[in-house]
Design an enzyme around this catalytic site. Sequence first.
Site, PDB file in Angstrom:
ATOM      1  N   HIS A  47     -54.791  -6.712  30.051  1.00 40.63           N
ATOM      2  CA  HIS A  47     -54.151  -8.023  30.081  1.00 40.63           C
ATOM      3  C   HIS A  47     -53.984  -8.439  31.540  1.00 40.63           C
ATOM      4  CE1 HIS A  47     -52.117  -7.993  25.860  1.00 40.63           C
ATOM      5  NE2 HIS A  47     -53.274  -7.342  25.844  1.00 40.63           N
ATOM      6  N   GLU A  49     -51.489  -9.568  33.227  1.00 40.67           N
ATOM      7  CA  GLU A  49     -50.285  -9.063  33.889  1.00 40.67           C
ATOM      8  C   GLU A  49     -50.440  -7.612  34.312  1.00 40.67           C
ATOM      9  OE1 GLU A  49     -48.777 -11.672  30.374  1.00 40.67           O
ATOM     10  OE2 GLU A  49     -50.547 -10.494  30.879  1.00 40.67           O
ATOM     11  N   CYS A  77     -46.712 -10.566  26.462  1.00 36.08           N
ATOM     12  CA  CYS A  77     -46.523  -9.861  25.195  1.00 36.08           C
ATOM     13  C   CYS A  77     -45.568  -8.681  25.426  1.00 36.08           C
ATOM     14  CB  CYS A  77     -47.864  -9.356  24.673  1.00 36.08           C
ATOM     15  SG  CYS A  77     -48.571  -8.025  25.673  1.00 36.08           S
ATOM     16  N   CYS A  80     -46.833  -6.147  28.106  1.00 37.03           N
ATOM     17  CA  CYS A  80     -46.729  -6.664  29.467  1.00 37.03           C
ATOM     18  C   CYS A  80     -45.274  -6.809  29.904  1.00 37.03           C
ATOM     19  CB  CYS A  80     -47.484  -7.978  29.583  1.00 37.03           C
ATOM     20  SG  CYS A  80     -49.274  -7.754  29.352  1.00 37.03           S
TER      21      CYS A  80
END
Length: 168
Positions: A47, A49, A77, A80
């Site tokens: 992801h 992040e 999410c 993260c």
Amino acid sequence: MGLALDVARRAGPSGDVPVGAVVLGADGAVLGEGANRREADGDPTAHAEVLALREAARAAGRWRLEGSTLVVTLEPCTMCAGALLLARVDRLVLGAWDPKAGATGSVLDVVRDRRLPHRVEVVGGVRERECGDLLRAFFAGRRSPPEGRGARPDDDAHGVWTGAPPEG
């Protein structure tokens, strides 16, 4: 947020959802950046992040990123949000809220849970329309809403809020 949007646009050609993240040090210098690479790398943890935090930790020479700010185009999410806590990030600046998987104020609020030893300040809705438009453009024509589900007034068919998350 402008830099995070630029980074997000780099994710599109690989087929990844265009989310971009930037970690800023206490002095405002860019320590790391990342765009979603789940499809490109075949990695469920790739992801934006997480990639930005990894790069920032390498640049800082330590995993604790106290005093830093993570700027991201879409609300993080649960994974993260947990990474933000573990990295000791002080501040999160986000663009669009995620009513399906957001964990920093919409569906869950992991980063401000009083039971945890660290909390993150959240500033949401920064350039929200622009961040949401990027995601809506990406998803246009890729999928349709589930059968029988119409769009809510605060939710488009692709799960990006155009307003603040609900209270409670």
